[in-house]
Design an enzyme around this catalytic site. Structure first.
Site, PDB file in Angstrom:
ATOM      1  N   ASP A   1       0.755  -1.157   0.088  1.00 17.42           N
ATOM      2  CA  ASP A   1      -0.210   0.063  -0.189  1.00 17.42           C
ATOM      3  C   ASP A   1       0.948   1.360   0.102  1.00 17.42           C
ATOM      4  OD1 ASP A   1      -3.170   0.762   0.507  1.00 17.42           O
ATOM      5  OD2 ASP A   1      -1.649   2.239   1.597  1.00 17.42           O
TER       6      ASP A   1
ATOM      7  N   GLU B   1      -4.425   2.702  -4.313  1.00 14.16           N
ATOM      8  CA  GLU B   1      -2.906   2.786  -4.275  1.00 14.16           C
ATOM      9  C   GLU B   1      -2.542   1.369  -3.667  1.00 14.16           C
ATOM     10  OE1 GLU B   1      -4.643   4.939  -0.377  1.00 14.16           O
ATOM     11  OE2 GLU B   1      -5.261   4.374  -2.608  1.00 14.16           O
TER      12      GLU B   1
END
Length: 435
Positions: A300, A344
């Site tokens: 992430d 993301e």
């Protein structure tokens, strides 16, 4: 599928040879008459033998030395006949004229049967046998030829000359079909591909075969043998049908490629070019089912919302593409699956890889990201970091549990300050944490 012993014996009593093949074209059983007709199979054929191997032995005993280089072509054509045969055909083997039939079984297998016919002599052709056939040639709309026992043309009709573009007055009688087709291809021969086709066609009565001519033209030939060694060939132009068939095959291939491209698009992330969440879920399900080491890496991007808010979505998208390129560049195994799961977040399925190796790979990803010239995306962008969670074990594994544990490790990395790697063990193993 397996014929009973009683039926085998009954076919023996009728003088009919039989051999059974399953849906995978492997031998299942045969009777005594089959071995009389094909003595080369005595003590050699076995249950489970591929039909292609049987044909290879068959042709090794039939082909002349100069024909052996084409044996694979003969075998391939024989397998195609086996798969598609609907009508009987005839041929001579060990001096016996045999009629071969094939019946498809409900389970997809086939029973091949051979019946012995009266043997015809191949002595010199008597004039009283040839003349009536020659008289009939002008009334045949297709091309037609009569060949003698030496495979030389005894007579041909005008339609035959037109099909092969033979000038009026050019010699035909006394030439073989090989010689005539070689003349057609003069200077542009396709490596004699027709030779094996004609050689096979001379052996089997009633089996159509194709010959290509220059200018993308195709003829279909059918042979019939008669008393005295005569062969009667019909030649039909199938160019239009052949071209339509080729166009259909090309269209089917184009459709297959288009469907494959659509399937690829459906499983590809449009921004990064990586696999998308759909492909990730399917790939993980496939990997966890295998008895192999397996690691799952979840990544992430740290403070990505801040990057978007401060520098704009175009810079944010450029960051995601750069991270995707770095991650894909560090993941070497062909069995790995790199995906952008959404936003993301990235996921990497590492089939065949243990946690220790996956951890080294995660370290390499962080190092590569630290060396990226982020300022080229925006002058004020000094760096981008990621948090990584890892989990793995020895398959088969529970995919849901593996994914949950890797996510848990990722959240631990976030809580512990970001820009770090955490490893979560599956139940029963100690939790290992690495920075």
């Amino acid at each position: 599928m397996k014929l009973s012993r009683y039926l085998h014996d009954s076919l023996d009593a009728l003088g009919i040879g039989a051999c059974e093949y399953d849906a995978d074209m492997r031998a299942v059983g045969w009777n005594s008459t089959f071995l009389q007709f094909f003595p080369e199979d005595e003590g050699v054929i076995y249950v489970g033998e591929p039909y292609g191997d049987n044909l290879l032995r068959f042709y090794h005993g039939r082909l002349a030395p100069e024909e052996l280089p084409d044996i694979e072509r003969h075998v391939a054509e024989g397998v195609a006949r086996h798969e598609n045969q609907t009508q009987p055909f005839e041929f001579i083997h060990h001096g016996r004229r045999l009629r071969a039939s094939s019946l498809r079984a409900p389970d997809g297998g086939r029973v091949r049967m051979w019946q012995r016919l009266d043997v015809e002599s191949h002595a010199e052709t008597a004039p009283e046998l040839v003349l009536p056939l020659i008289d009939a040639l002008p009334f045949i709309p297709d091309g037609a030829t009569i060949l003698d026992a030496r495979e030389s043309v005894l007579a041909a009709n005008d339609a035959f000359r037109r099909l092969y573009d033979l000038p009026r007055g050019s010699p035909v009688v006394g030439r073989t079909l090989n010689e005539i087709i070689a003349w057609c291809w003069r200077g542009a021969s396709p490596a004699g591909a027709w030779r094996a086709a004609i050689s096979n066609g001379l052996r089997y009565d009633g089996v159509p075969f194709e010959v290509e001519l220059p200018g993308q033209r195709w003829l279909r030939l059918i042979a019939r043998h008669s008393t005295g060694g005569l062969s009667f060939f019909t030649h039909a132009d199938i160019t239009v049908a052949k071209r339509q068939q080729m166009e259909l095959l090309e269209a089917q291939e184009a459709l297959r490629r288009a469907n494959a491209a659509l399937a690829e698009l459906a499983e590809t992330d449009g921004l990064t070019g990586l696999a998308n969440r759909r492909r990730f879920v399917a790939g993980l399900a496939e990997a966890v089912a295998l008895p192999q080491p397996l690691s799952l890496m979840m990544i992430d991007v740290d403070h990505f919302k801040t990057i978007n808010d401060r520098f704009g979505h175009l810079v944010g998208d450029a960051c995601l593409r750069a991270i995707a390129e770095v991650v894909a560049g560090q993941v070497r195994p062909a069995s790995a699956l790199v995906a952008r799961i959404g936003g993301e977040e990235f996921g990497i399925v590492l089939g065949g890889m243990r946690l220790e190796t996956a951890h080294d790979m995660a370290i390499a990803i962080r190092r590569s990201l630290a060396l990226m010239p982020w300022h080229t995306l925006h002058a004020d962008l000094s760096g981008v970091t990621v948090s990584i969670g890892l989990c793995g074990g020895e398959g088969p594994l529970d995919g849901t549990n593996l994914h949950a544990r890797a996510d848990e490790a990722l959240y631990v990395a976030k809580r512990n300050g970001r820009d770090r790697i955490e490893i979560s063990s599956l139940p029963g193993a100690p939790l290992c944490i690495a920075g």
